[in-house]
Design a protein around this motif. Sequence first.
Motif, PDB file in Angstrom:
ATOM      1  N   ALA A   1     -27.695 -85.723 -23.348  1.00 14.88           N
ATOM      2  CA  ALA A   1     -26.865 -84.695 -23.723  1.00 14.88           C
ATOM      3  C   ALA A   1     -27.306 -83.661 -24.620  1.00 14.88           C
ATOM      4  O   ALA A   1     -27.287 -82.587 -24.388  1.00 14.88           O
ATOM      5  CB  ALA A   1     -25.504 -85.238 -24.466  1.00 14.88           C
ATOM      6  N   GLY A   2     -28.352 -84.150 -25.509  1.00 10.40           N
ATOM      7  CA  GLY A   2     -28.988 -83.360 -26.523  1.00 10.40           C
ATOM      8  C   GLY A   2     -30.155 -82.653 -25.705  1.00 10.40           C
ATOM      9  O   GLY A   2     -30.284 -81.243 -26.091  1.00 10.40           O
ATOM     10  N   VAL A   3     -30.495 -82.982 -24.956  1.00  9.57           N
ATOM     11  CA  VAL A   3     -31.809 -82.457 -24.213  1.00  9.57           C
ATOM     12  C   VAL A   3     -31.148 -81.297 -23.331  1.00  9.57           C
ATOM     13  O   VAL A   3     -31.418 -80.059 -23.260  1.00  9.57           O
ATOM     14  CB  VAL A   3     -32.489 -83.242 -22.965  1.00  9.57           C
ATOM     15  N   ALA A   4     -29.972 -81.375 -22.535  1.00 14.97           N
ATOM     16  CA  ALA A   4     -29.293 -80.587 -21.920  1.00 14.97           C
ATOM     17  C   ALA A   4     -28.608 -79.617 -22.795  1.00 14.97           C
ATOM     18  O   ALA A   4     -28.873 -78.273 -22.548  1.00 14.97           O
ATOM     19  CB  ALA A   4     -28.124 -81.085 -21.090  1.00 14.97           C
TER      20      ALA A   4
ATOM     21  N   GLY B   1     -31.209 -72.609 -25.403  1.00 13.88           N
ATOM     22  CA  GLY B   1     -32.522 -71.653 -25.024  1.00 13.88           C
ATOM     23  C   GLY B   1     -32.027 -70.662 -24.085  1.00 13.88           C
ATOM     24  O   GLY B   1     -32.575 -69.515 -23.989  1.00 13.88           O
ATOM     25  N   LEU B   2     -31.454 -70.854 -22.995  1.00 12.53           N
ATOM     26  CA  LEU B   2     -30.863 -69.756 -21.999  1.00 12.53           C
ATOM     27  C   LEU B   2     -30.131 -68.758 -22.578  1.00 12.53           C
ATOM     28  O   LEU B   2     -30.342 -67.662 -22.152  1.00 12.53           O
ATOM     29  CB  LEU B   2     -30.321 -70.711 -20.818  1.00 12.53           C
ATOM     30  N   VAL B   3     -29.021 -69.208 -23.296  1.00 13.62           N
ATOM     31  CA  VAL B   3     -28.178 -68.278 -23.808  1.00 13.62           C
ATOM     32  C   VAL B   3     -28.757 -67.494 -24.856  1.00 13.62           C
ATOM     33  O   VAL B   3     -28.674 -66.152 -24.756  1.00 13.62           O
ATOM     34  CB  VAL B   3     -26.982 -69.035 -24.636  1.00 13.62           C
ATOM     35  N   SER B   4     -29.921 -68.016 -25.647  1.00 15.93           N
ATOM     36  CA  SER B   4     -30.635 -67.100 -26.633  1.00 15.93           C
ATOM     37  C   SER B   4     -31.546 -66.241 -25.965  1.00 15.93           C
ATOM     38  O   SER B   4     -31.552 -65.165 -26.230  1.00 15.93           O
ATOM     39  CB  SER B   4     -31.250 -68.146 -27.526  1.00 15.93           C
TER      40      SER B   4
ATOM     41  N   ALA C   1     -34.919 -76.300 -34.093  1.00 17.26           N
ATOM     42  CA  ALA C   1     -36.140 -77.521 -33.740  1.00 17.26           C
ATOM     43  C   ALA C   1     -35.940 -78.685 -34.571  1.00 17.26           C
ATOM     44  O   ALA C   1     -36.206 -79.707 -34.227  1.00 17.26           O
ATOM     45  CB  ALA C   1     -37.613 -76.738 -33.685  1.00 17.26           C
ATOM     46  N   GLY C   2     -35.975 -78.463 -35.890  1.00 17.82           N
ATOM     47  CA  GLY C   2     -35.839 -79.437 -36.848  1.00 17.82           C
ATOM     48  C   GLY C   2     -34.608 -80.242 -36.492  1.00 17.82           C
ATOM     49  O   GLY C   2     -35.050 -81.720 -36.575  1.00 17.82           O
TER      50      GLY C   2
ATOM     51  N   CYS D   1     -25.992 -72.456 -34.652  1.00 16.53           N
ATOM     52  CA  CYS D   1     -25.910 -71.634 -33.453  1.00 16.53           C
ATOM     53  C   CYS D   1     -24.587 -70.602 -34.141  1.00 16.53           C
ATOM     54  O   CYS D   1     -24.669 -69.434 -33.718  1.00 16.53           O
ATOM     55  CB  CYS D   1     -25.144 -72.459 -32.439  1.00 16.53           C
ATOM     56  N   PHE D   2     -23.748 -71.093 -34.843  1.00 16.02           N
ATOM     57  CA  PHE D   2     -22.731 -70.209 -35.679  1.00 16.02           C
ATOM     58  C   PHE D   2     -23.310 -69.196 -36.382  1.00 16.02           C
ATOM     59  O   PHE D   2     -23.008 -68.140 -36.382  1.00 16.02           O
ATOM     60  CB  PHE D   2     -21.963 -71.067 -36.297  1.00 16.02           C
ATOM     61  N   ALA D   3     -24.369 -69.772 -37.286  1.00 17.68           N
ATOM     62  CA  ALA D   3     -25.087 -68.870 -37.968  1.00 17.68           C
ATOM     63  C   ALA D   3     -25.840 -67.517 -37.166  1.00 17.68           C
ATOM     64  O   ALA D   3     -25.838 -66.347 -37.562  1.00 17.68           O
ATOM     65  CB  ALA D   3     -26.223 -69.552 -38.875  1.00 17.68           C
TER      66      ALA D   3
END
Length: 334
Positions: free
Chosen positions: A197-200, A206-209, A240-241, A269-271
């Motif tokens: 789930a974390g990998v996905a 990444g795609l959204v960004s 990444a951290g 992500c919210f930031a």
Amino acid sequence: MEFDLPMIWAGIIAFAVIAYVVMDGFDLGIGILFPFFPERHDRDLMTNSIAPVWDGNETWLVMGGGGLMAAFPVVYATVLPALYFPIVLMLLALIFRGVAFEFRWRSRNRSAWWDAGFWIGSTIAAAMQGFALGALVQGLEIRDGSFAGGTFDWLSPFSLLTAAAVVTGYALLGATWIVLKTNGDIQDRARRVALPAGVALFALIGLVSLWSPFINPLYFERWFSWPSMIFSGLVPALLAGCGWALWQGLRKGRHLQPFLAALGVFMLCFAGLGISFFPYIVPGSLTIRESAAPDASLAFMLAGAAVMIPVILAYTSYSYWVFRGKMDPEEGYH
């Protein structure tokens, strides 16, 4: 001393939204994960872990929606018509999952049906939140201060991607919550679910960004012009951290670290959204100041919020404190 009341209220609503996402996210995630835990005993343990807090978590949804209507009525009147369909579906799903949550304990013979209802309600509610987010990021067609788009403008390839990201993210929060609250076999299985789930989730982020800067020139300028590009580099580095902390926590069998890392992902992500949107509250259309209610109204409401927010935080903190620690497999909270 003068206060910038529109900005204060924008901060309050932003706080309510992120509080809802991180608190209600993991209990929606519990429902989303039901198909991965088919045993009745495991599902009882999972629902018992959220039973003391799940109703209170949705307080922040009410506060965010009510605060938006009162403090930024123009935004409420503009955004709601654009998002009627996903918002109504989300509310119906939340009601249905609440009914299913209660009835699965009281109708043992049909608990499988109510379990399916809890899963469906949780998944639909999460997906609709993702569709609404995607539609906002994508932009709304506003003309003369009113929504001028179509009924299904919220449904697009980009919003489908954000919906998948939200559902996956909530599933990750739910899995790491189970890791935090349980021991033994169910905890091991939750770790095995949390890792993919974390990998996905990171792949979807990444795609959204990568897609977002090309949706609106405002985003491209924010993320790739000086000095805002400092933040555009800082947020991915911090993400990444969090990803590293999540992987290490799951690999080394830590209990709290994966959950905190997952929360960190959502907050970052919210930031990132805040950096992209500010000072707009509806990207490219309405700014915070021009869409705010009169200062007199904002000041009057702020007096109430100054009392209510500490009260909500106090009883929420107390609930989590009382029900801290691991779940007893033989004695639930329910």
